[in-house]
Design an enzyme around this catalytic site. Structure first.
Site, PDB file in Angstrom:
ATOM      1  CB  SER A   1      -0.899   0.028   1.231  1.00  0.00           C
ATOM      2  OG  SER A   1      -1.606  -1.179   1.365  1.00  0.00           O
TER       3      SER A   1
HETATM    4  N1  SAH Z   1      -0.728  -3.909   3.776  1.00  0.00           N
HETATM    5  C1  SAH Z   1      -0.142  -4.736   2.774  1.00  0.00           C
HETATM    6  C2  SAH Z   1      -1.041  -4.708   1.563  1.00  0.00           C
HETATM    7  C3  SAH Z   1      -1.155  -5.989   0.881  1.00  0.00           C
HETATM    8  S1  SAH Z   1      -2.287  -6.002  -0.485  1.00  0.00           S
HETATM    9  C4  SAH Z   1       1.241  -4.200   2.452  1.00  0.00           C
HETATM   10  O1  SAH Z   1       1.487  -3.036   2.764  1.00  0.00           O
HETATM   11  O2  SAH Z   1       2.078  -4.897   1.885  1.00  0.00           O
HETATM   12  C5  SAH Z   1      -3.608  -6.974   0.178  1.00  0.00           C
HETATM   13  C6  SAH Z   1      -3.280  -8.390   0.540  1.00  0.00           C
HETATM   14  O3  SAH Z   1      -4.500  -9.013   0.924  1.00  0.00           O
HETATM   15  C7  SAH Z   1      -2.718  -9.230  -0.597  1.00  0.00           C
HETATM   16  O4  SAH Z   1      -1.473  -9.720  -0.214  1.00  0.00           O
HETATM   17  C8  SAH Z   1      -3.740 -10.356  -0.766  1.00  0.00           C
HETATM   18  O5  SAH Z   1      -3.153 -11.601  -1.078  1.00  0.00           O
HETATM   19  C9  SAH Z   1      -4.397 -10.377   0.598  1.00  0.00           C
HETATM   20  N2  SAH Z   1      -5.726 -10.986   0.645  1.00  0.00           N
HETATM   21  C10 SAH Z   1      -6.746 -10.905  -0.247  1.00  0.00           C
HETATM   22  N3  SAH Z   1      -7.810 -11.614   0.179  1.00  0.00           N
HETATM   23  C11 SAH Z   1      -7.454 -12.153   1.384  1.00  0.00           C
HETATM   24  C12 SAH Z   1      -8.119 -12.992   2.335  1.00  0.00           C
HETATM   25  N4  SAH Z   1      -9.384 -13.419   2.164  1.00  0.00           N
HETATM   26  N5  SAH Z   1      -7.448 -13.340   3.448  1.00  0.00           N
HETATM   27  C13 SAH Z   1      -6.170 -12.933   3.669  1.00  0.00           C
HETATM   28  N6  SAH Z   1      -5.495 -12.146   2.807  1.00  0.00           N
HETATM   29  C14 SAH Z   1      -6.129 -11.764   1.678  1.00  0.00           C
END
Ligand code: SAH
Length: 232
Positions: free
Chosen positions: A81
């Protein structure tokens, strides 16, 4: 440091010595221009984001952009993000050192690291085992000990560790997953993007007398929350 003629100034030694200083300058600039200038005020949060090495959470080819004002690609087609979004979400949670936090969507682990410095313990759930493994490795290598990264479907929460003082969801859900609201303690706060890709809004949900009070609705853009159990 080992002075003297036998010291080898190899490229990697130079890189290791010069980068922390360069990144510290970029990090401070990020805090001033992207966070403080846009209204982020919580001094604890600003201090933490001025200290966490975000460049350690991105692939080496993106390191130069680690402190820029946008999201970046990570493995498995996901994104880390934008720094401002992390700050906005975490400021709204109003954490203290006693808070037990649930994070859904570990991704790179960067936001998990920020949370770990603001709370007592962070449980973070990531559905991609590759990302969960990499994030757990990075967090442990950098010494963030009060975090537990779990591979699984975060829309189900983590009932065995509930209730949580705060929940932060980093992927957009069609609606607030009922299991997550159930696992929020009375008086607790959840921040979650809700809605389809073109019309998502960030919602701040507070649990009051067992009911959801939604007090913020701001446009945003996140990757989707993929529920393995079908639609929530
Ligand atoms: N805050 C993180 C953002 C990651 S993007 C950072 O700064 O790196 C969002 C993440 O949510 C992705 O890695 C995706 O794989 C995960 N995601 C999507 N659906 C999900 C679910 N049902 N349970 C757990 N993770 C999930």
């Amino acid at each position: 440091m080992k002075p003297g003629p036998d010291r080898e100034y190899s490229e990697s030694v130079l890189a290791a010595e010069l980068h922390p200083e360069r990144f510290a300058v970029e990090r401070q600039h990020m805090v001033e221009t992207q966070l403080r200038a846009r209204g982020i005020r919580d001094p604890r949060l600003l201090n933490v984001m001025a200290s966490i090495p975000r460049h350690e959470f991105v692939e080496s080819r993106y390191r130069d952009q680690a402190y820029e004002d946008h999201p970046l690609p990570i493995a498995a087609g996901q994104t880390i993000s934008q720094p401002y979004i992390v700050a906005l979400m975490l400021e709204l949670l109003q954490l203290d050192f006693a808070s037990k936090v649930l994070e859904i969507g570990t991704g790179s682990g960067y936001q998990t690291a920020v949370l770990s410095k603001l709370a007592s313990h962070v449980y973070s759930v990531e559905r991609h085992s590759q990302l969960a493994g990499q994030a757990a490795d990075t967090l442990s290598r950098l010494g963030f000990a009060n975090v537990s990264v779990v591979t699984g479907d975060g829309s189900m929460g983590l009932a065995q560790h509930a209730p949580f003082d705060a929940i932060v969801v980093s992927a957009a859900a069609a609606e607030i997953p009922p299991a997550l609201f159930d696992q929020l303690r009375e008086g607790g706060r959840m921040i979650i993007p809700v809605g389809p890709p073109e019309a998502q809004e960030l919602q701040l949900v507070r649990k009051h007398a067992g009911k959801a009070l939604i007090s913020l609705r701001e446009g945003c853009r996140f990757v989707p929350l993929i529920s393995d159990a079908g639609s929530p």
